[in-house]
Design a protein around this motif. Sequence first.
Motif, PDB file in Angstrom:
ATOM      1  N   MET A   1      41.490  10.112  78.266  1.00 28.73           N
ATOM      2  CA  MET A   1      40.340  10.459  77.446  1.00 28.73           C
ATOM      3  C   MET A   1      39.298  11.178  78.300  1.00 28.73           C
ATOM      4  N   LYS A   2      38.749  12.245  77.755  1.00 32.50           N
ATOM      5  CA  LYS A   2      37.782  13.009  78.528  1.00 32.50           C
ATOM      6  C   LYS A   2      36.466  12.249  78.671  1.00 32.50           C
ATOM      7  N   THR A   3      35.794  12.501  79.763  1.00 38.19           N
ATOM      8  CA  THR A   3      34.483  11.911  79.975  1.00 38.19           C
ATOM      9  C   THR A   3      33.506  12.585  79.027  1.00 38.19           C
ATOM     10  N   ARG A   4      32.722  11.774  78.359  1.00 38.52           N
ATOM     11  CA  ARG A   4      31.745  12.325  77.425  1.00 38.52           C
ATOM     12  C   ARG A   4      30.539  12.839  78.205  1.00 38.52           C
ATOM     13  N   THR A   5      30.097  14.018  77.851  1.00 37.41           N
ATOM     14  CA  THR A   5      28.957  14.647  78.503  1.00 37.41           C
ATOM     15  C   THR A   5      27.678  13.966  78.036  1.00 37.41           C
ATOM     16  N   ARG A   6      26.868  13.543  79.008  1.00 35.73           N
ATOM     17  CA  ARG A   6      25.623  12.833  78.699  1.00 35.73           C
ATOM     18  C   ARG A   6      24.512  13.815  78.350  1.00 35.73           C
ATOM     19  N   VAL A   7      23.823  13.523  77.240  1.00 37.48           N
ATOM     20  CA  VAL A   7      22.719  14.346  76.761  1.00 37.48           C
ATOM     21  C   VAL A   7      21.495  13.453  76.581  1.00 37.48           C
ATOM     22  N   LEU A   8      20.425  13.789  77.286  1.00 36.00           N
ATOM     23  CA  LEU A   8      19.162  13.069  77.147  1.00 36.00           C
ATOM     24  C   LEU A   8      18.340  13.717  76.031  1.00 36.00           C
ATOM     25  N   VAL A   9      17.973  12.918  75.037  1.00 32.85           N
ATOM     26  CA  VAL A   9      17.127  13.364  73.936  1.00 32.85           C
ATOM     27  C   VAL A   9      15.733  12.785  74.173  1.00 32.85           C
ATOM     28  N   VAL A  10      14.743  13.669  74.341  1.00 34.89           N
ATOM     29  CA  VAL A  10      13.354  13.232  74.508  1.00 34.89           C
ATOM     30  C   VAL A  10      12.598  13.685  73.262  1.00 34.89           C
ATOM     31  N   GLU A  11      12.407  12.756  72.350  1.00 39.81           N
ATOM     32  CA  GLU A  11      11.830  13.057  71.027  1.00 39.81           C
ATOM     33  C   GLU A  11      11.056  11.837  70.549  1.00 39.81           C
ATOM     34  N   ASP A  12       9.767  12.018  70.234  1.00 40.84           N
ATOM     35  CA  ASP A  12       8.952  10.881  69.820  1.00 40.84           C
ATOM     36  C   ASP A  12       9.109  10.517  68.346  1.00 40.84           C
ATOM     37  N   ASP A  13       9.566  11.443  67.513  1.00 37.80           N
ATOM     38  CA  ASP A  13       9.758  11.141  66.095  1.00 37.80           C
ATOM     39  C   ASP A  13      11.041  10.337  65.905  1.00 37.80           C
ATOM     40  N   ARG A  14      10.891   9.104  65.431  1.00 40.14           N
ATOM     41  CA  ARG A  14      12.024   8.176  65.332  1.00 40.14           C
ATOM     42  C   ARG A  14      13.155   8.735  64.464  1.00 40.14           C
ATOM     43  N   THR A  15      12.817   9.347  63.331  1.00 36.93           N
ATOM     44  CA  THR A  15      13.835   9.883  62.427  1.00 36.93           C
ATOM     45  C   THR A  15      14.589  11.043  63.078  1.00 36.93           C
ATOM     46  N   SER A  16      13.856  11.957  63.694  1.00 34.53           N
ATOM     47  CA  SER A  16      14.495  13.094  64.379  1.00 34.53           C
ATOM     48  C   SER A  16      15.374  12.614  65.531  1.00 34.53           C
ATOM     49  N   ARG A  17      14.876  11.635  66.284  1.00 36.03           N
ATOM     50  CA  ARG A  17      15.636  11.107  67.422  1.00 36.03           C
ATOM     51  C   ARG A  17      16.942  10.466  66.941  1.00 36.03           C
ATOM     52  N   ALA A  18      16.852   9.654  65.878  1.00 36.08           N
ATOM     53  CA  ALA A  18      18.049   8.998  65.343  1.00 36.08           C
ATOM     54  C   ALA A  18      19.053  10.021  64.825  1.00 36.08           C
ATOM     55  N   ALA A  19      18.560  11.062  64.157  1.00 41.14           N
ATOM     56  CA  ALA A  19      19.460  12.104  63.644  1.00 41.14           C
ATOM     57  C   ALA A  19      20.165  12.823  64.792  1.00 41.14           C
ATOM     58  N   LEU A  20      19.412  13.148  65.832  1.00 37.62           N
ATOM     59  CA  LEU A  20      20.006  13.822  66.998  1.00 37.62           C
ATOM     60  C   LEU A  20      21.052  12.944  67.675  1.00 37.62           C
ATOM     61  N   ILE A  21      20.748  11.656  67.827  1.00 30.63           N
ATOM     62  CA  ILE A  21      21.695  10.735  68.466  1.00 30.63           C
ATOM     63  C   ILE A  21      22.990  10.677  67.657  1.00 30.63           C
ATOM     64  N   SER A  22      22.870  10.563  66.330  1.00 38.73           N
ATOM     65  CA  SER A  22      24.063  10.522  65.471  1.00 38.73           C
ATOM     66  C   SER A  22      24.863  11.814  65.573  1.00 38.73           C
ATOM     67  N   LEU A  23      24.182  12.935  65.503  1.00 39.06           N
ATOM     68  CA  LEU A  23      24.842  14.236  65.609  1.00 39.06           C
ATOM     69  C   LEU A  23      25.597  14.359  66.934  1.00 39.06           C
ATOM     70  N   LEU A  24      24.931  13.981  68.014  1.00 46.03           N
ATOM     71  CA  LEU A  24      25.557  14.103  69.333  1.00 46.03           C
ATOM     72  C   LEU A  24      26.789  13.205  69.452  1.00 46.03           C
ATOM     73  N   ARG A  25      26.687  11.978  68.969  1.00 44.98           N
ATOM     74  CA  ARG A  25      27.852  11.071  69.011  1.00 44.98           C
ATOM     75  C   ARG A  25      29.016  11.650  68.211  1.00 44.98           C
ATOM     76  N   LEU A  26      28.719  12.134  67.001  1.00 43.01           N
ATOM     77  CA  LEU A  26      29.768  12.712  66.150  1.00 43.01           C
ATOM     78  C   LEU A  26      30.390  13.951  66.780  1.00 43.01           C
ATOM     79  N   SER A  27      29.607  14.644  67.614  1.00 43.63           N
ATOM     80  CA  SER A  27      30.096  15.859  68.271  1.00 43.63           C
ATOM     81  C   SER A  27      30.773  15.568  69.604  1.00 43.63           C
ATOM     82  N   GLY A  28      30.924  14.285  69.961  1.00 43.76           N
ATOM     83  CA  GLY A  28      31.653  13.920  71.163  1.00 43.76           C
ATOM     84  C   GLY A  28      30.818  13.812  72.427  1.00 43.76           C
TER      85      GLY A  28
END
Length: 123
Positions: A1-28
């Motif tokens: 299994m490939k190593t997943r690339t780590r992405v740091l999300v710096v976002e103060d809006d809770r809804t935007s941050r949660a959406a980005l986290i979900s998107l990134l996980r779904l995108s591998g």
Amino acid sequence: MKTRTRVLVVEDDRTSRAALISLLRLSGYEPIAAATLGEGFALLEKNPRFVILDLMLPDGNGSALLAHIRKNALPIRVAVTTGSMDYNAMLANSPEPPDAVFPKPLDFDGLTRWLDANEHPHG
């Protein structure tokens, strides 16, 4: 299994941050998240490959994190997200521009295309 690339999300809006986290996980990707500039600085020790950086944070301007990454020649690609139309003024105290700028509301498809294109730029 490939190593997943780590992405740091710096976002103060809770809804935007949660959406980005979900998107990134779904995108591998492996997202790590910060709600403040201070948390963003602390999470740099986790060696993310990318930072998705909001400029307007409760404890300062996100461009300070970009400046730190550039000054220390960290091997991190930075995408700035901002709701401000005048992001050039927001970036005025940063010595170098980010690798990409994504206006809000965020174009998730464009962001994932940028991440995918830059994950392995030489291969």
